[in-house]
Structures are given as structure tokens and as C-alpha cells.
Design a protein around this motif. Structure first.
Motif, PDB file in Angstrom:
ATOM      1  N   THR A 271      46.138  36.022  -3.694  1.00 50.10           N
ATOM      2  CA  THR A 271      46.465  35.244  -3.655  1.00 50.10           C
ATOM      3  C   THR A 271      45.122  34.063  -3.035  1.00 50.10           C
ATOM      4  O   THR A 271      45.321  33.108  -3.646  1.00 50.10           O
ATOM      5  CB  THR A 271      47.443  34.276  -2.728  1.00 50.10           C
TER       6      THR A 271
ATOM      7  N   ILE B  41      48.198  40.973 -12.316  1.00 45.05           N
ATOM      8  CA  ILE B  41      48.523  41.844 -11.760  1.00 45.05           C
ATOM      9  C   ILE B  41      49.404  41.289  -9.483  1.00 45.05           C
ATOM     10  O   ILE B  41      50.750  41.856  -9.390  1.00 45.05           O
ATOM     11  CB  ILE B  41      47.679  43.307 -10.708  1.00 45.05           C
ATOM     12  N   ASN B  42      48.719  40.124  -9.232  1.00 44.70           N
ATOM     13  CA  ASN B  42      49.488  40.083  -8.779  1.00 44.70           C
ATOM     14  C   ASN B  42      50.779  39.444  -8.668  1.00 44.70           C
ATOM     15  O   ASN B  42      51.470  39.662  -7.411  1.00 44.70           O
ATOM     16  CB  ASN B  42      48.117  39.027  -7.441  1.00 44.70           C
ATOM     17  N   GLU B  43      51.333  38.599  -9.936  1.00 43.55           N
ATOM     18  CA  GLU B  43      52.374  38.081 -10.334  1.00 43.55           C
ATOM     19  C   GLU B  43      52.776  39.239 -10.043  1.00 43.55           C
ATOM     20  O   GLU B  43      54.223  39.202 -10.030  1.00 43.55           O
ATOM     21  CB  GLU B  43      52.443  37.465 -11.462  1.00 43.55           C
ATOM     22  N   TYR B  44      52.607  40.361 -11.084  1.00 48.23           N
ATOM     23  CA  TYR B  44      53.963  40.956 -11.392  1.00 48.23           C
ATOM     24  C   TYR B  44      53.967  42.034 -10.420  1.00 48.23           C
ATOM     25  O   TYR B  44      54.958  42.919 -10.493  1.00 48.23           O
ATOM     26  CB  TYR B  44      53.867  41.162 -13.127  1.00 48.23           C
ATOM     27  N   LEU B  45      52.857  42.897 -10.488  1.00 46.92           N
ATOM     28  CA  LEU B  45      52.696  44.465 -10.198  1.00 46.92           C
ATOM     29  C   LEU B  45      53.232  44.605  -8.604  1.00 46.92           C
ATOM     30  O   LEU B  45      53.872  45.130  -7.925  1.00 46.92           O
ATOM     31  CB  LEU B  45      51.832  45.372 -10.362  1.00 46.92           C
ATOM     32  N   TYR B  46      52.020  43.651  -7.788  1.00 50.56           N
ATOM     33  CA  TYR B  46      51.697  43.852  -6.659  1.00 50.56           C
ATOM     34  C   TYR B  46      51.331  42.364  -5.995  1.00 50.56           C
ATOM     35  O   TYR B  46      50.178  42.121  -5.598  1.00 50.56           O
ATOM     36  CB  TYR B  46      50.819  44.775  -6.163  1.00 50.56           C
ATOM     37  N   TYR B  47      52.113  41.741  -4.414  1.00 47.28           N
ATOM     38  CA  TYR B  47      51.631  40.577  -4.194  1.00 47.28           C
ATOM     39  C   TYR B  47      51.193  40.796  -2.809  1.00 47.28           C
ATOM     40  O   TYR B  47      52.101  42.074  -1.740  1.00 47.28           O
ATOM     41  CB  TYR B  47      53.230  39.851  -4.113  1.00 47.28           C
ATOM     42  N   ASN B  48      50.236  40.331  -2.804  1.00 46.92           N
ATOM     43  CA  ASN B  48      49.964  40.213  -1.451  1.00 46.92           C
ATOM     44  C   ASN B  48      48.570  38.859  -0.966  1.00 46.92           C
ATOM     45  O   ASN B  48      48.382  38.252  -2.000  1.00 46.92           O
ATOM     46  CB  ASN B  48      48.657  41.430  -1.238  1.00 46.92           C
TER      47      ASN B  48
END
Length: 147
Positions: A113, A102-109
Motif C-alpha cells: 500500500t 493484486i493488493n486489493e483482491y489477492l494479497y493485502y500488505n
């Protein structure tokens, strides 16, 4: 690849037990929920991933299912001292894999991380504790446990 190698390492800890322990209602519900979480994350990512990334995401999903199955068999059979440690490691790795896609493709935060890195290191620590410190419980100490 890491989860496939972890599953290979856990192969020697898999003991065949009675099938009736896998047919209990909480085990079936847990298995269904894990499959549903994997399906929902992959179906949500289908719109955002294309081509070879989708292939690698499916490979990761299959490897997490194999790893979680190995961890659950070890935990359900309950013939080792540190079964809760390997279960904790499996849950943390499952959480880390789902959150990192999810962090890689949709919503980076950045917070995600940091959370991914912490859960990854703690999961590896618990996995290594299981491999290094676990011992087989004597047959007379094994009792049927009820949930």
C-alpha cells in the motif's frame, strides 16, 4: 477514469510520425510484454473477482492500454524535451495499477500500500512536469536515434 482523462490531456502531444519507428523489434517486444502482463494479471484475478468488479477491472485494463499507447507514441516520436519524464510516469502508473489490483483482491500488505501510494504520487509529479515544462524540439535538432 483517471487514465482516460490523462490520455485525453496527452492527445495534443501526439504527433503522427513514420510508422517504421513502431515496427522496430524492441518496440514490438515491449508492446507484447505489456499486453502479456495485463493478460496474466487479469487471468489470475478471474478466479477471485466476480460480476461488476470484473467489468471494472476490464475497463481499467483497457484504459491502461490506451494510456500506455499514448505515452509510447510520445516517447517513440521523440519531438519533446521531456520524453523520458513521460515514459517514467507511464511505467510508474502501470506498476501502480498492476500492484494495486493484486493488493486489493489477492494479497493485502501494508508495504504494498505504501509502495502504491509513493509510485502514484511520483508518477503524477512526473506527468505534471511533462505537461508544464515540455517544449517542442526544433526540427533541425531532431536526429534519428538508434537503440
Amino acid at each position: 477514469m483517471q487514465l482516460i482523462l490523462f490520455s485525453v490531456v496527452l492527445k495534443k502531444y501526439l504527433k503522427t510520425g513514420p510508422l517504421k519507428s513502431f515496427l522496430k523489434v524492441p518496440v514490438l517486444i515491449s508492446f507484447a510484454l505489456v499486453l502479456y502482463i495485463i493478460y496474466s494479471v487479469l487471468s489470475f484475478l478471474v478466479d477471485f473477482i466476480t460480476g461488476s468488479d470484473m467489468f471494472f477491472s476490464l475497463i481499467c485494463a483497457i484504459s491502461i492500454v490506451v494510456f500506455m499507447f499514448a505515452v509510447s507514441v510520445i516517447y517513440i516520436n521523440d519531438v519533446y524535451e521531456h520524453c523520458l519524464t513521460i515514459l517514467t510516469s507511464g511505467i510508474l502508473l502501470f506498476f501502480q495499477m498492476g500492484l494495486s489490483t493484486i493488493n486489493e483482491y489477492l494479497y493485502y500488505n501494508k508495504f504494498f500500500t505504501v509502495l502504491i501510494m509513493i509510485t502514484h504520487f511520483v508518477a503524477l509529479y512526473f506527468f505534471m512536469i511533462f505537461l508544464v515544462e515540455t517544449n517542442v524540439i526544433n526540427d533541425e535538432d531532431i536526429k534519428e536515434k538508434f537503440i
